[in-house]
Design an enzyme around this catalytic site. Structure first.
Site, PDB file in Angstrom:
ATOM      1  CE  LYS A   1      -1.749   1.506   4.034  1.00  0.00           C
ATOM      2  NZ  LYS A   1      -1.455   2.895   4.391  1.00  0.00           N
ATOM      3  CG  ASN A   2       2.225   2.760   3.505  1.00  0.00           C
ATOM      4  OD1 ASN A   2       1.075   3.039   3.166  1.00  0.00           O
ATOM      5  ND2 ASN A   2       2.578   2.574   4.752  1.00  0.00           N
TER       6      ASN A   2
ATOM      7  NE  ARG B   1      -2.007  11.883   8.149  1.00  0.00           N
ATOM      8  CZ  ARG B   1      -2.176  13.193   8.329  1.00  0.00           C
ATOM      9  NH1 ARG B   1      -3.373  13.647   8.589  1.00  0.00           N
ATOM     10  NH2 ARG B   1      -1.173  14.023   8.227  1.00  0.00           N
TER      11      ARG B   1
ATOM     12  CB  CYS C   1      -4.347  11.164  11.708  1.00  0.00           C
ATOM     13  SG  CYS C   1      -3.890   9.443  11.736  1.00  0.00           S
TER      14      CYS C   1
ATOM     15  NE  ARG D   1       0.231  10.277   9.999  1.00  0.00           N
ATOM     16  CZ  ARG D   1      -0.234   9.269   9.291  1.00  0.00           C
ATOM     17  NH1 ARG D   1      -1.375   8.690   9.621  1.00  0.00           N
ATOM     18  NH2 ARG D   1       0.414   8.834   8.229  1.00  0.00           N
TER      19      ARG D   1
ATOM     20  CG  ASP E   1       6.132  20.866   9.743  1.00  0.00           C
ATOM     21  OD1 ASP E   1       5.460  19.846   9.994  1.00  0.00           O
ATOM     22  OD2 ASP E   1       7.299  20.996  10.153  1.00  0.00           O
TER      23      ASP E   1
ATOM     24  CG  ASP F   1       3.352   1.669   9.587  1.00  0.00           C
ATOM     25  OD1 ASP F   1       3.473   1.906   8.379  1.00  0.00           O
ATOM     26  OD2 ASP F   1       3.027   2.527  10.427  1.00  0.00           O
TER      27      ASP F   1
HETATM   28  C1  EPZ Z   1       4.186   7.125   6.397  1.00  0.00           C
HETATM   29  O1  EPZ Z   1       3.375   8.131   6.944  1.00  0.00           O
HETATM   30  C2  EPZ Z   1       3.308   5.902   6.276  1.00  0.00           C
HETATM   31  N1  EPZ Z   1       2.198   6.184   5.354  1.00  0.00           N
HETATM   32  C3  EPZ Z   1       2.766   5.526   7.650  1.00  0.00           C
HETATM   33  O2  EPZ Z   1       2.015   4.319   7.504  1.00  0.00           O
HETATM   34  C4  EPZ Z   1       3.958   5.247   8.580  1.00  0.00           C
HETATM   35  O3  EPZ Z   1       3.478   4.962   9.870  1.00  0.00           O
HETATM   36  C5  EPZ Z   1       4.880   6.472   8.624  1.00  0.00           C
HETATM   37  O4  EPZ Z   1       5.283   6.829   7.275  1.00  0.00           O
HETATM   38  C6  EPZ Z   1       6.133   6.226   9.455  1.00  0.00           C
HETATM   39  O5  EPZ Z   1       6.847   5.163   8.913  1.00  0.00           O
HETATM   40  C7  EPZ Z   1       2.437   6.154   4.022  1.00  0.00           C
HETATM   41  O6  EPZ Z   1       3.544   5.910   3.573  1.00  0.00           O
HETATM   42  C8  EPZ Z   1       1.260   6.442   3.131  1.00  0.00           C
HETATM   43  P1  EPZ Z   1       6.114  10.524   8.452  1.00  0.00           P
HETATM   44  P2  EPZ Z   1       3.913   9.661   6.958  1.00  0.00           P
HETATM   45  O7  EPZ Z   1       5.993  11.783   7.663  1.00  0.00           O
HETATM   46  O8  EPZ Z   1       4.831   9.888   5.821  1.00  0.00           O
HETATM   47  C9  EPZ Z   1       6.257  13.950  11.757  1.00  0.00           C
HETATM   48  C10 EPZ Z   1       0.177   2.900   7.755  1.00  0.00           C
HETATM   49  O9  EPZ Z   1      -0.174   2.307   8.777  1.00  0.00           O
HETATM   50  N2  EPZ Z   1       6.138  14.893  10.630  1.00  0.00           N
HETATM   51  O10 EPZ Z   1       7.257   9.625   8.201  1.00  0.00           O
HETATM   52  O11 EPZ Z   1       2.738  10.553   7.118  1.00  0.00           O
HETATM   53  C11 EPZ Z   1       5.016  13.085  11.913  1.00  0.00           C
HETATM   54  O12 EPZ Z   1       4.056  13.756  12.691  1.00  0.00           O
HETATM   55  C12 EPZ Z   1       0.614   4.347   7.827  1.00  0.00           C
HETATM   56  O13 EPZ Z   1       0.257   2.370   6.618  1.00  0.00           O
HETATM   57  C13 EPZ Z   1       6.118  16.254  10.881  1.00  0.00           C
HETATM   58  O14 EPZ Z   1       6.165  16.699  12.033  1.00  0.00           O
HETATM   59  O15 EPZ Z   1       4.765   9.688   8.284  1.00  0.00           O
HETATM   60  C14 EPZ Z   1       5.566  11.865  12.606  1.00  0.00           C
HETATM   61  O16 EPZ Z   1       5.674  12.125  13.993  1.00  0.00           O
HETATM   62  C15 EPZ Z   1       0.322   4.945   9.200  1.00  0.00           C
HETATM   63  N3  EPZ Z   1       6.033  17.129   9.824  1.00  0.00           N
HETATM   64  C16 EPZ Z   1       6.965  11.723  12.019  1.00  0.00           C
HETATM   65  O17 EPZ Z   1       7.289  13.014  11.480  1.00  0.00           O
HETATM   66  C17 EPZ Z   1       5.978  16.690   8.532  1.00  0.00           C
HETATM   67  O18 EPZ Z   1       5.923  17.534   7.603  1.00  0.00           O
HETATM   68  C18 EPZ Z   1       7.084  10.680  10.899  1.00  0.00           C
HETATM   69  O19 EPZ Z   1       6.024  10.911   9.994  1.00  0.00           O
HETATM   70  C19 EPZ Z   1       6.009  15.294   8.290  1.00  0.00           C
HETATM   71  C20 EPZ Z   1       6.099  14.416   9.358  1.00  0.00           C
END
Ligand code: EPZ
Length: 421
Positions: A22-23, A92, A116, A121, A124, A308
Site C-alpha cells: 500500500k505505502n 492523509r 488522525c 501528523r 510542514d 507500523d
Molecule cells: C508514512 O506516513 C506511512 N504512510 C505511515 O504508515 C507510517 O506509519 C509512517 O510513514 C512512518 O513510517 C504512508 O507511507 C502512506 P512521516 P507519513 O511523515 O509519511 C512527523 C500505515 O499504517 N512529521 O514519516 O505521514 C510526523 O508527525 C501508515 O500504513 C512532521 O512533524 O509519516 C511523525 O511524527 C500509518 N512534519 C513523524 O514526522 C511533517 O511535515 C514521521 O512521519 C512530516 C512528518
C-alpha cells in the site's frame, strides 16, 4: 458497518501470497501526474486507500483504468490540480499529490489532511521543502495553495525523517531546474520503490535508500511499466499472527530483506524464520515455538523496527513469557489498541510513549473496536489466540490496508468471518 468475528484457538498453518505494498503504491500512483504519457502498474493491491487515490486522480483529469492488480494511468489530460477536503479527509496520503502537481502544472490546491487517530501528523516539512525549491505557498481556509513558474533545485534538510515528505520532495525535484539534494531522507523500501519507478520514467535519481538523495531535474518524464514491491507490513502482520498462534506458515512473494528488524525480534521471541529465494520465487517460512518469549522494542525510522509493526507485536507480547517494554518514538498517540487488548485480558500499563506488557497465559474473547489500521491488525492477532469469540467492530480501518485479510487468514486455518455489525 461490518465487523469481524473470530473464534480463537487455531494454529495457523499453510501458505498464503502477500499483496503489493500500500505505502509504495500510493506515492507511485501520484508519480503518474509527473508525465503526459501512460504509467502502467502491476501488483497494485485492491484496497480502499488505493480506490480513494484513483478517484482523487480521476477528478483531476487523469484517465484511470484498473483490472484487478493492474492499473494504468494517463495524465495527459490533467486539468484540475485540486485535491478537495471531502477526499483528503478520508486519506492523509492524498498530500502526495502536492509535489507532483506543483512540478507538472506550476500550481496546486490541496486540502490540509485533517487530524488522525495516531497523531497530529503535520505536513510542514513538505511545504518547507517546496518553498525552498521556489514555490510560493500559502495555507488558507484549510487548503495549501502553491504556485511557481518552475521549481528550482535546492539543498533540502528535513527536521525529522519523514517518509511521505521525502517522497513528495523527490517527485517534485524530478522536473525542477537543476539538482536537488534531500538530506536526512527517509530510507524506507517504499521510497526506493518509488525512486525505481521514477527512474524508469526517465528521472535522474541517486542515493534512494540512503539518507542523502540526489535528483537532477529533467524537462519531462515519459511513460513506464512498474511492478509494486511486496507489502512488508502485511508480511510482518502475518508473521506475527503465525508466531502468536504457535503456527507454521509460508508467505509467498515477499522476502525478509524488507523487514530485518522485525525478523530479528521474532527470532528473539523464539521463532524459526527462513527466507527462500530462487530466481523467480521468494518466500518466508516461520515456525513458532510452543510459547513465545517477551521481546522489548523501540520504534524508529527504517531500517530499525517500524512503527507500523508496533501494534501487531504488542499482541504477541500479550501472550508471551515475561514482560516487554515497548517504546513508540514516531507518533504521539499510537497505543489505542492497548485499551482494546486489555478488554481481551491483556496486562498492559501505559506511561507516556512507553507500554509495559506482561504476558498472560491466555486472552479471553470479547467485543472490541478498531481505532486505526494497524491497531485493527493487532486485534485480529489477539482474537486468533483468545479463548472463545472476539468481535472486532469498525473494521473499515482494516480494509484500508489489508487485501482480503479474512480470506487469507481462513486459508491458513483461522476461524474468521465478516458480519454486518
Ligand atoms: C508514512 O506516513 C506511512 N504512510 C505511515 O504508515 C507510517 O506509519 C509512517 O510513514 C512512518 O513510517 C504512508 O507511507 C502512506 P512521516 P507519513 O511523515 O509519511 C512527523 C500505515 O499504517 N512529521 O514519516 O505521514 C510526523 O508527525 C501508515 O500504513 C512532521 O512533524 O509519516 C511523525 O511524527 C500509518 N512534519 C513523524 O514526522 C511533517 O511535515 C514521521 O512521519 C512530516 C512528518
Amino acid at each position: 458497518m461490518d465487523k469481524l468475528v473470530i473464534e480463537g484457538g487455531t494454529r495457523l498453518e499453510g501458505e498464503v501470497a502477500i499483496s503489493g505494498a500500500k505505502n509504495a503504491a500510493l506515492p507511485i500512483l501520484c508519480a503518474a501526474l509527473l508525465s503526459a504519457e501512460s504509467l502502467v502498474l502491476t501488483n497494485v493491491p485492491e484496497l480502499n486507500d488505493i480506490g480513494t487515490m484513483l478517484k482523487l486522480l480521476a477528478q483531476m483529469g487523469v484517465k484511470v483504468e484498473r483490472e484487478g492488480h493492474r492499473v494504468s494511468l494517463d495524465a495527459s489530460g490533467l486539468n484540475n490540480p485540486v485535491a478537495p477536503y471531502e477526499m483528503v479527509k478520508t486519506m492523509r496520503a492524498s498530500i502526495l499529490v502536492l509535489g507532483p502537481l506543483v512540478a507538472r502544472c506550476g500550481e496546486a490546491k490541496v486540502s490540509l489532511p485533517g487530524g488522525c487517530a495516531i497523531g497530529a501528523r503535520p505536513v510542514d516539512q513538505h511545504i518547507k521543502g517546496l518553498q525552498a525549491m521556489g514555490a510560493e505557498i500559502g495555507v488558507d481556509h484549510g487548503y495549501v495553495n502553491a504556485r511557481t513558474a518552475r521549481l528550482k533545485g535546492a539543498r533540502l534538510f528535513t527536521d525529522m525523517v519523514t517518509v511521505t515528505g521525502t517522497e513528495n520532495l523527490m517527485m517534485a525535484a524530478c522536473l525542477a531546474n537543476g539538482e536537488t539534494i534531500i538530506e536526512n531522507a527517509a530510507r524506507e523500501p517504499e521510497v526506493v520503490d518509488l525512486a525505481q519507478c521514477l527512474v524508469a520514467m526517465g528521472a535522474q535519481i541517486s542515493g534512494a535508500g540512503t539518507d542523502v538523495i540526489r535528483i537532477r531535474g529533467v524537462e519531462r518524464l515519459h511513460g513506464a511499466e512498474h511492478r509494486i514491491m511486496p507489502d512488508r507490513i502485511e508480511t510482518g502482520t502475518f508473521l506475527c499472527a503465525a508466531a502468536a498462534t504457535g503456527g507454521d506458515v509460508r508467505l509467498i512473494g515477499t522476502s525478509t530483506g524488507y523487514l530485518d528488524a522485525v525478523v530479528d525480534k521474532l527470532m528473539d521471541a523464539g521463532c524459526d524464520i527462513v527466507g527462500e529465494k530462487t530466481p523467480n520465487h521468494e518466500a518466508i517460512r516461520l515456525i513458532a515455538p510452543k510459547r513465545l518469549q517477551a521481546v522489548s522494542i523501540r520504534t524508529s525510522p527504517y531500517p530499525a523496527f517500524p512503527t507500523d509493526m508496533q501494534a501487531q507485536f504488542m499482541a504477541i507480547n500479550c501472550v508471551a513469557e515475561g514482560t516487554a517494554v515497548m517504546r513508540e518514538t514516531i507518533f504521539e498517540n499510537r497505543f489505542m489498541h492497548a485499551v482494546e487488548l486489555i478488554r481481551l485480558g491483556a496486562d498492559i500499563k501505559i506511561d507516556g510513549n512507553t507500554a509495559f506488557v506482561k504476558g498472560v497465559a491466555r486472552l479471553q474473547g470479547a467485543t472490541v473496536m478498531a481505532t486505526d489500521l494497524r491497531a485493527s491488525a493487532s486485534l485480529v492477532i489477539a482474537g486468533l489466540v483468545a479463548e472463545g469469540e472476539t468481535h472486532i467492530e469498525r473494521i473499515y480501518h482494516l480494509d484500508r490496508g489489508y487485501e482480503h485479510i479474512e480470506a487469507k487468514m481462513t486459508r491458513l486455518g483461522a476461524r474468521i468471518r465478516r458480519e454486518q455489525a
